[in-house]
Design a protein around this motif. Sequence first.
Motif, PDB file in Angstrom:
ATOM      1  N   GLN A 192      44.195  41.761  40.204  1.00 35.11           N
ATOM      2  CA  GLN A 192      44.470  40.672  39.281  1.00 35.11           C
ATOM      3  C   GLN A 192      43.243  39.766  39.203  1.00 35.11           C
ATOM      4  O   GLN A 192      42.459  39.682  40.153  1.00 35.11           O
ATOM      5  N   PRO A 193      43.029  39.081  38.094  1.00 37.12           N
ATOM      6  CA  PRO A 193      41.893  38.149  38.015  1.00 37.12           C
ATOM      7  C   PRO A 193      42.045  37.021  39.040  1.00 37.12           C
ATOM      8  O   PRO A 193      43.147  36.508  39.256  1.00 37.12           O
ATOM      9  N   VAL A 194      40.936  36.632  39.647  1.00 39.02           N
ATOM     10  CA  VAL A 194      40.959  35.524  40.607  1.00 39.02           C
ATOM     11  C   VAL A 194      40.883  34.183  39.898  1.00 39.02           C
ATOM     12  O   VAL A 194      41.208  33.147  40.485  1.00 39.02           O
ATOM     13  N   ASN A 195      40.461  34.178  38.624  1.00 38.67           N
ATOM     14  CA  ASN A 195      40.375  32.935  37.865  1.00 38.67           C
ATOM     15  C   ASN A 195      40.349  33.283  36.385  1.00 38.67           C
ATOM     16  O   ASN A 195      39.943  34.380  35.994  1.00 38.67           O
ATOM     17  N   SER A 196      40.781  32.350  35.563  1.00 38.31           N
ATOM     18  CA  SER A 196      40.779  32.545  34.112  1.00 38.31           C
ATOM     19  C   SER A 196      40.381  31.246  33.430  1.00 38.31           C
ATOM     20  O   SER A 196      40.761  30.157  33.885  1.00 38.31           O
ATOM     21  N   PHE A 197      39.616  31.370  32.342  1.00 32.95           N
ATOM     22  CA  PHE A 197      39.207  30.217  31.544  1.00 32.95           C
ATOM     23  C   PHE A 197      39.607  30.458  30.096  1.00 32.95           C
ATOM     24  O   PHE A 197      39.462  31.567  29.573  1.00 32.95           O
ATOM     25  N   GLU A 198      40.078  29.404  29.452  1.00 38.26           N
ATOM     26  CA  GLU A 198      40.465  29.506  28.050  1.00 38.26           C
ATOM     27  C   GLU A 198      40.096  28.204  27.350  1.00 38.26           C
ATOM     28  O   GLU A 198      40.430  27.120  27.815  1.00 38.26           O
ATOM     29  N   TRP A 199      39.372  28.326  26.234  1.00 42.31           N
ATOM     30  CA  TRP A 199      38.984  27.160  25.438  1.00 42.31           C
ATOM     31  C   TRP A 199      39.209  27.535  23.982  1.00 42.31           C
ATOM     32  O   TRP A 199      38.382  28.154  23.347  1.00 42.31           O
ATOM     33  N   GLY A 200      40.376  27.189  23.465  1.00 45.88           N
ATOM     34  CA  GLY A 200      40.755  27.622  22.129  1.00 45.88           C
ATOM     35  C   GLY A 200      41.529  28.931  22.185  1.00 45.88           C
ATOM     36  O   GLY A 200      41.758  29.508  23.253  1.00 45.88           O
TER      37      GLY A 200
END
Length: 452
Positions: A194-202
């Motif tokens: 699984q991803p250890v971190n996620s970023f979302e901008w829009g």
Amino acid sequence: MRLKVISRSTDDFTRERSQDLQRVFRNFDPSLRHQEKAVEYVRALNAVKLDKIFARPFVGAMDGHIDAVSCMAKNPNHLKGIFSGSMDGDVRLWDLATRRTVRQFPGHQGAVRGLTVSTDGRILVSCGTDCTVRLWKVPVATLIESDDVSDNSSQPLAVHVWKNAFWGVDHQWDGDLFATAGAQVDIWNHNRSQPVNSFEWGKDTVTSVRFNPGEPNLLATSASDRSISIYDLRLSTPARKVIMATKTNSIAWNPMEPMNFTAANDDGRCYSYDVRKLNEAKCVHIDHTSSVMDIDYSPTGREFVTGSYDRSVRIFKYNGGHSREIYHAKRMQRVFCVKFSCDASYIISGSDDTNLRLWKAKASEQMGVVLPRERKRHEYLEAVKNRYKHLPEVRRIDRHRHLPKPIYKASRQIREMTESARRKEERRKAHSAPGSIKNKQLRTKRIVREVE
């Protein structure tokens, strides 16, 4: 009577063996050479003409894919190896010396959109539109150099299925993390499913991602909403974003100046930015007549290569507005990916016609073993050309290129449109109140706004 006699010792100018080079004595006193500049100018002119005669940039083509080549990746630990992925899900490892397929990595059910190799060169990461991330073991150099290709397919070490399709992947220059681009930016570890971190901008799709070579926790992305974003893994939120007038297809960091990156844009231009000052481009690189699809820096950091939808490959200096070289071929179609080799001597391009092509970074460079005297001669001619490059005749011969007819016509049309827009702006300014219309520089004209 007094006589003046020139006396020489035979030991100074006699060869010991017949294979030895003849000794030559020269007096470098400038007062004895009144025509030195004229002689050097002629040498520079002849050197530029010889470069045109010996310009043979195309080395060879590597065919084996049955669909368009969509992405490539270099192996940092092996000079001759390069990975390629195609739109039919095929991933291959090539040996550049023999131009043969060494290993295939089957498994993807859709287009392969991203390839990257770990820092130690042991793990290959691939992702695509089938919503999977696959990790492969890279064969060691001794196996690559052997001729035993009876079993040239590999099985993945791990397969991670995720919720959305992927459009790009990149590995840290120093570390165990890699990032994928899709509906969001996900940070993965080799040992986690699984991803250890996620970023979302829009809510728009992220199309490319690149880690910074100097700061392992810094990465840049481009998205379909025309934005270029900067992320820091040490923060919980994205850092900065700049929105341009047209979409950015790919990003490349300068390995020698890690604070600078160059973005390949849909308007046929490349924009170099300083990450500390995103409200203005450092340099605008123009010459392509269609969308620039991919970009990659040379390991020296002094130039970069671009591949475009106009079916050409161009080489730019990192601070030059126009390209120093253009490569094209009759059968080459739209170029989707380009890479510099790890020794900065060759360029690899992947295009829509299923082929990878190998080019020389310097079109007239001599291949094979170069003797010390030849190398000194080449260095001297390069210095002479650099000294007289500003003179009209030398500059005209050095800049001349034969272009395909579609690119030539499109370039002429773009020049006419640019000149027409400039005249229109001048007339509008002349018939308006003084100071009401301000000129916008090309470095800031295509930037809509900066968001922090």
